[in-house]
Design a protein around this motif. Structure first.
Motif, short mmCIF file in Angstrom:
data_model
loop_
_atom_site.label_atom_id
_atom_site.label_comp_id
_atom_site.label_asym_id
_atom_site.label_seq_id
_atom_site.Cartn_x
_atom_site.Cartn_y
_atom_site.Cartn_z
N UNK A 201 0.77 -1.14 -0.07
CA UNK A 201 0.12 -0.20 -0.14
C UNK A 201 0.97 1.14 0.14
N UNK A 202 1.88 1.11 0.78
CA UNK A 202 2.81 2.32 0.68
C UNK A 202 3.59 2.63 -0.52
N UNK A 203 3.81 1.46 -1.23
CA UNK A 203 4.39 1.65 -2.57
C UNK A 203 3.19 1.99 -3.59
N UNK A 204 2.04 1.64 -3.45
CA UNK A 204 1.12 1.97 -4.38
C UNK A 204 0.42 3.43 -4.29
N UNK A 205 0.21 3.73 -3.07
CA UNK A 205 -0.49 5.20 -3.05
C UNK A 205 0.35 6.05 -2.01
N UNK A 206 1.45 5.67 -1.47
CA UNK A 206 2.44 6.42 -0.75
C UNK A 206 3.16 7.29 -1.46
N UNK A 207 3.71 8.02 -0.75
CA UNK A 207 4.63 8.98 -1.59
C UNK A 207 5.84 9.43 -0.83
N UNK A 208 6.99 9.86 -1.45
CA UNK A 208 8.08 10.15 -0.80
C UNK A 208 8.27 11.41 -0.31
N UNK A 242 -3.42 -10.24 0.59
CA UNK A 242 -3.78 -8.87 0.79
C UNK A 242 -5.19 -8.81 0.48
N UNK A 243 -5.77 -7.77 1.63
CA UNK A 243 -7.12 -7.25 1.60
C UNK A 243 -7.50 -6.36 0.37
N UNK A 244 -8.64 -6.41 -0.07
CA UNK A 244 -9.15 -5.43 -1.04
C UNK A 244 -8.84 -4.18 -0.81
N UNK A 245 -8.66 -3.43 -1.51
CA UNK A 245 -8.71 -1.77 -1.22
C UNK A 245 -10.18 -1.23 -0.96
#
Length: 245
Positions: A201-208, A242-245
């Motif tokens: 989830x951090x890789x998909x919607x997170x940002x640096x 993983x659970x669904x979003x």
């Protein structure tokens, strides 16, 4: 130790969970912090050298956060996932604290299925409660990060977030009528488990979030409400898929 939260019919709807500590709950974290304090990096994420007493308080907060999440997970497993157990790395380590921790907690299930957990802790002194923190647009869940004093870390499966609505006693200017962390006169102490997120989830919607002055690079989800609820994190901690979003 005791839990306080709004009970719901669906696991996924469980929101922030307040954990209330009794005086005896502080004994183990304080003992472990004393064992670790002279073995860890003396620098803060900003690269500032921290005195021993400051490092000690941060370690106590971190261990209390670990114990809060572990207590919640163990209680959940007893009721809903009886073939799983939760372990704490500091209790089974054999390196005399020479090496960095590969994980904080580990959930072990059937066939030795293992899910690695990182528990993040923070002090909150400018917001009044967990619900305000959860939806505040500038507050974030912290995933993997690297700084000048911590060039990298081993990847974990899940990142839990725990908040203390207190002020570190080494930052008195931030008090504003908020009790200090580490002041035994202000017992009982509590922490709030906010939720978190899985690495994907951090890789998909997170940002640096780059803080150049600190030489740091944080992977974050902001606001916290965009991450996983406590209930979703409980399910992820005992579910290989993983659970669904």
């Amino acid at each position: 130790m005791d839990l306080s939260y709004v009970h719901t019919e669906r696991l996924e709807d469980i929101g922030p969970v307040e954990v209330l500590f009794e005086p005896e709950d502080l004994v183990g974290p304080m003992r472990m912090a004393e064992l670790k304090v002279d073995m860890i990096n003396v620098h803060s994420p900003r690269g500032h050298a921290r005195p021993r007493d400051v490092r000690l308080r941060r370690l106590v907060a971190g261990k209390l956060a670990d114990h809060a999440v572990r207590y919640l997970l163990a209680r959940f497993m007893r009721r809903r996932a009886t073939d799983w157990r939760v372990e704490e790395y500091d209790e089974i380590r054999t390196d005399n604290f020479r090496d960095s921790d590969p994980w904080d907690l580990r959930c072990v299930g059937p066939g030795n299925r293992s899910i690695l957990l990182e528990v993040r802790s923070s002090f909150v002194h400018w917001l009044s409660d967990a619900h305000a923190l959860h939806r505040h647009p500038s507050q974030s869940l912290l995933g993997p990060y690297a700084t000048g004093s911590k060039p990298g870390e081993r990847m974990k499966d899940l990142f839990w977030q725990v908040a203390f609505f207190r002020v570190p006693s080494d930052e008195p200017s931030r008090a504003k009528n908020r009790p200090f962390f580490g002041d035994e006169r202000d017992l009982p102490l509590s922490a709030t488990i906010m939720g978190g997120g899985e690495l994907q989830l951090f890789d998909r919607i997170g940002f640096d979030e780059r803080r150049m002055a600190e030489g740091a690079n944080y992977r974050v989800i902001q606001p916290m409400s965009d991450g996983r609820s406590v209930g979703e994190m409980l399910r992820l901690s005992v579910t290989p898929e993983p659970i669904s979003s």
